[in-house]
Motif scaffolding. Structure first.
Motif, PDB file in Angstrom:
ATOM      1  N   ALA A  12       0.832  -1.209   0.000  1.00 35.25           N
ATOM      2  CA  ALA A  12       0.000   0.000   0.000  1.00 35.25           C
ATOM      3  C   ALA A  12       0.863   1.254   0.000  1.00 35.25           C
ATOM      4  O   ALA A  12       0.542   2.240  -0.683  1.00 35.25           O
ATOM      5  N   PHE A  13       1.976   1.219   0.726  1.00 35.67           N
ATOM      6  CA  PHE A  13       2.900   2.351   0.744  1.00 35.67           C
ATOM      7  C   PHE A  13       3.518   2.570  -0.632  1.00 35.67           C
ATOM      8  O   PHE A  13       3.573   3.706  -1.128  1.00 35.67           O
ATOM      9  N   LEU A  14       3.980   1.497  -1.268  1.00 34.54           N
ATOM     10  CA  LEU A  14       4.554   1.611  -2.619  1.00 34.54           C
ATOM     11  C   LEU A  14       3.518   2.103  -3.621  1.00 34.54           C
ATOM     12  O   LEU A  14       3.814   2.931  -4.487  1.00 34.54           O
ATOM     13  N   PHE A  15       2.291   1.584  -3.507  1.00 33.17           N
ATOM     14  CA  PHE A  15       1.239   2.004  -4.432  1.00 33.17           C
ATOM     15  C   PHE A  15       0.919   3.477  -4.250  1.00 33.17           C
ATOM     16  O   PHE A  15       0.731   4.199  -5.236  1.00 33.17           O
ATOM     17  N   SER A  16       0.866   3.950  -3.007  1.00 36.40           N
ATOM     18  CA  SER A  16       0.548   5.360  -2.788  1.00 36.40           C
ATOM     19  C   SER A  16       1.670   6.274  -3.277  1.00 36.40           C
ATOM     20  O   SER A  16       1.400   7.355  -3.816  1.00 36.40           O
ATOM     21  N   ILE A  17       2.918   5.852  -3.130  1.00 38.12           N
ATOM     22  CA  ILE A  17       4.027   6.643  -3.676  1.00 38.12           C
ATOM     23  C   ILE A  17       3.944   6.690  -5.198  1.00 38.12           C
ATOM     24  O   ILE A  17       4.132   7.747  -5.812  1.00 38.12           O
ATOM     25  N   GLY A  18       3.658   5.551  -5.818  1.00 40.76           N
ATOM     26  CA  GLY A  18       3.525   5.523  -7.273  1.00 40.76           C
ATOM     27  C   GLY A  18       2.351   6.352  -7.768  1.00 40.76           C
ATOM     28  O   GLY A  18       2.463   7.056  -8.778  1.00 40.76           O
ATOM     29  N   LEU A  19       1.226   6.296  -7.061  1.00 34.41           N
ATOM     30  CA  LEU A  19       0.058   7.090  -7.449  1.00 34.41           C
ATOM     31  C   LEU A  19       0.337   8.573  -7.314  1.00 34.41           C
ATOM     32  O   LEU A  19      -0.005   9.362  -8.212  1.00 34.41           O
ATOM     33  N   ALA A  20       0.982   8.959  -6.223  1.00 35.22           N
ATOM     34  CA  ALA A  20       1.333  10.367  -6.047  1.00 35.22           C
ATOM     35  C   ALA A  20       2.312  10.820  -7.128  1.00 35.22           C
ATOM     36  O   ALA A  20       2.190  11.930  -7.669  1.00 35.22           O
ATOM     37  N   GLY A  21       3.264   9.968  -7.462  1.00 33.95           N
ATOM     38  CA  GLY A  21       4.212  10.316  -8.516  1.00 33.95           C
ATOM     39  C   GLY A  21       3.562  10.424  -9.880  1.00 33.95           C
ATOM     40  O   GLY A  21       3.902  11.291 -10.682  1.00 33.95           O
ATOM     41  N   ALA A  22       2.597   9.543 -10.164  1.00 30.05           N
ATOM     42  CA  ALA A  22       1.945   9.574 -11.467  1.00 30.05           C
ATOM     43  C   ALA A  22       0.992  10.759 -11.603  1.00 30.05           C
ATOM     44  O   ALA A  22       0.819  11.291 -12.698  1.00 30.05           O
ATOM     45  N   LEU A  23       0.404  11.191 -10.492  1.00 29.97           N
ATOM     46  CA  LEU A  23      -0.574  12.278 -10.574  1.00 29.97           C
ATOM     47  C   LEU A  23       0.051  13.664 -10.448  1.00 29.97           C
ATOM     48  O   LEU A  23      -0.531  14.635 -10.941  1.00 29.97           O
ATOM     49  N   THR A  24       1.190  13.783  -9.805  1.00 27.55           N
ATOM     50  CA  THR A  24       1.745  15.112  -9.558  1.00 27.55           C
ATOM     51  C   THR A  24       2.887  15.499 -10.481  1.00 27.55           C
ATOM     52  O   THR A  24       3.215  16.681 -10.560  1.00 27.55           O
ATOM     53  N   ARG A  25       3.496  14.565 -11.163  1.00 24.40           N
ATOM     54  CA  ARG A  25       4.643  14.885 -12.014  1.00 24.40           C
ATOM     55  C   ARG A  25       4.179  15.392 -13.374  1.00 24.40           C
ATOM     56  O   ARG A  25       3.143  15.007 -13.887  1.00 24.40           O
ATOM     57  N   ASN A  27       6.637  15.472 -15.957  1.00 24.75           N
ATOM     58  CA  ASN A  27       7.509  14.800 -16.908  1.00 24.75           C
ATOM     59  C   ASN A  27       6.923  13.421 -17.231  1.00 24.75           C
ATOM     60  O   ASN A  27       6.592  12.652 -16.332  1.00 24.75           O
ATOM     61  N   ALA A  28       6.814  13.099 -18.498  1.00 24.04           N
ATOM     62  CA  ALA A  28       6.172  11.856 -18.919  1.00 24.04           C
ATOM     63  C   ALA A  28       6.954  10.627 -18.463  1.00 24.04           C
ATOM     64  O   ALA A  28       6.353   9.596 -18.139  1.00 24.04           O
ATOM     65  N   ILE A  29       8.262  10.714 -18.406  1.00 29.21           N
ATOM     66  CA  ILE A  29       9.060   9.569 -17.978  1.00 29.21           C
ATOM     67  C   ILE A  29       8.845   9.292 -16.498  1.00 29.21           C
ATOM     68  O   ILE A  29       8.751   8.134 -16.078  1.00 29.21           O
ATOM     69  N   LEU A  30       8.710  10.332 -15.685  1.00 26.18           N
ATOM     70  CA  LEU A  30       8.450  10.138 -14.263  1.00 26.18           C
ATOM     71  C   LEU A  30       7.041   9.611 -14.016  1.00 26.18           C
ATOM     72  O   LEU A  30       6.813   8.868 -13.057  1.00 26.18           O
ATOM     73  N   VAL A  31       6.106   9.964 -14.870  1.00 22.60           N
ATOM     74  CA  VAL A  31       4.758   9.402 -14.768  1.00 22.60           C
ATOM     75  C   VAL A  31       4.807   7.900 -15.042  1.00 22.60           C
ATOM     76  O   VAL A  31       4.178   7.104 -14.336  1.00 22.60           O
ATOM     77  N   LEU A  32       5.562   7.503 -16.052  1.00 27.57           N
ATOM     78  CA  LEU A  32       5.724   6.070 -16.329  1.00 27.57           C
ATOM     79  C   LEU A  32       6.411   5.350 -15.169  1.00 27.57           C
ATOM     80  O   LEU A  32       6.052   4.211 -14.848  1.00 27.57           O
ATOM     81  N   ALA A  33       7.364   5.996 -14.528  1.00 28.53           N
ATOM     82  CA  ALA A  33       8.019   5.383 -13.370  1.00 28.53           C
ATOM     83  C   ALA A  33       7.032   5.198 -12.223  1.00 28.53           C
ATOM     84  O   ALA A  33       7.071   4.179 -11.517  1.00 28.53           O
ATOM     85  N   GLY A  34       6.126   6.146 -12.030  1.00 27.82           N
ATOM     86  CA  GLY A  34       5.094   6.002 -11.010  1.00 27.82           C
ATOM     87  C   GLY A  34       4.145   4.857 -11.313  1.00 27.82           C
ATOM     88  O   GLY A  34       3.746   4.105 -10.411  1.00 27.82           O
ATOM     89  N   ILE A  35       3.797   4.691 -12.569  1.00 32.70           N
ATOM     90  CA  ILE A  35       2.921   3.585 -12.967  1.00 32.70           C
ATOM     91  C   ILE A  35       3.625   2.247 -12.752  1.00 32.70           C
ATOM     92  O   ILE A  35       3.013   1.277 -12.292  1.00 32.70           O
ATOM     93  N   GLU A  36       4.910   2.190 -13.051  1.00 38.30           N
ATOM     94  CA  GLU A  36       5.674   0.963 -12.813  1.00 38.30           C
ATOM     95  C   GLU A  36       5.735   0.635 -11.321  1.00 38.30           C
ATOM     96  O   GLU A  36       5.654  -0.534 -10.935  1.00 38.30           O
ATOM     97  N   LEU A  37       5.852   1.648 -10.488  1.00 38.60           N
ATOM     98  CA  LEU A  37       5.874   1.417  -9.047  1.00 38.60           C
ATOM     99  C   LEU A  37       4.531   0.867  -8.566  1.00 38.60           C
ATOM    100  O   LEU A  37       4.476  -0.019  -7.708  1.00 38.60           O
ATOM    101  N   MET A  38       3.444   1.360  -9.144  1.00 38.45           N
ATOM    102  CA  MET A  38       2.126   0.836  -8.778  1.00 38.45           C
ATOM    103  C   MET A  38       1.968  -0.617  -9.226  1.00 38.45           C
ATOM    104  O   MET A  38       1.395  -1.443  -8.504  1.00 38.45           O
ATOM    105  N   LEU A  39       2.484  -0.957 -10.390  1.00 34.56           N
ATOM    106  CA  LEU A  39       2.422  -2.348 -10.854  1.00 34.56           C
ATOM    107  C   LEU A  39       3.266  -3.269  -9.980  1.00 34.56           C
ATOM    108  O   LEU A  39       2.878  -4.413  -9.717  1.00 34.56           O
ATOM    109  N   ASN A  40       4.411  -2.777  -9.507  1.00 34.63           N
ATOM    110  CA  ASN A  40       5.230  -3.584  -8.602  1.00 34.63           C
ATOM    111  C   ASN A  40       4.540  -3.801  -7.267  1.00 34.63           C
ATOM    112  O   ASN A  40       4.686  -4.859  -6.648  1.00 34.63           O
TER     113      ASN A  40
END
Length: 103
Positions: A12-25, A27-40
């Motif tokens: 849940a902690f990893l998913f929330s970090i990824g969601l925050a990264g995908a919604l607030t960034r 830069n498109a590459i950082l958004v993809l990194a947030g989505i990858e964190l949510m998938l992990n």
């Protein structure tokens, strides 16, 4: 606290970090990194529920995780290809500046 609860809290902690990264960034590459964190985080849930489930010998959780990892790899390849194509056209990866899909 059981080990399953620890894994679920970590996921849940990893998913929330990824969601925050995908919604607030922007830069498109950082958004993809947030989505990858949510998938992990979802993969961690698959493995945790498989390991602490009723039939851990069935290997269903690992099969779901392997399938999810392959989908994530394909998503990353397609996403980076799209980002490269958009960068060649607009000369930026800032998502706020990419406002039209005209060719």
């Amino acid at each position: 606290m059981t080990p399953l609860n620890g894994y679920l809290l970590l996921a849940a902690f990893l998913f929330s970090i990824g969601l925050a990264g995908a919604l607030t960034r922007r830069n498109a590459i950082l958004v993809l990194a947030g989505i990858e964190l949510m998938l992990n985080a979802a993969n961690l849930n698959f493995i945790a529920f498989w390991r602490y489930g009723t039939h851990p010998e069935a290997l269903t959780g690992t099969m779901f995780a392997i399938f999810s990892i392959s989908i994530a790899a394909a998503e990353a390849a397609v996403g980076l290809g799209l980002i490269l194509a958009v960068y060649r056209h607009f000369k930026t990866t800032d998502l706020d500046e990419i406002d039209s899909l005209k060719g």
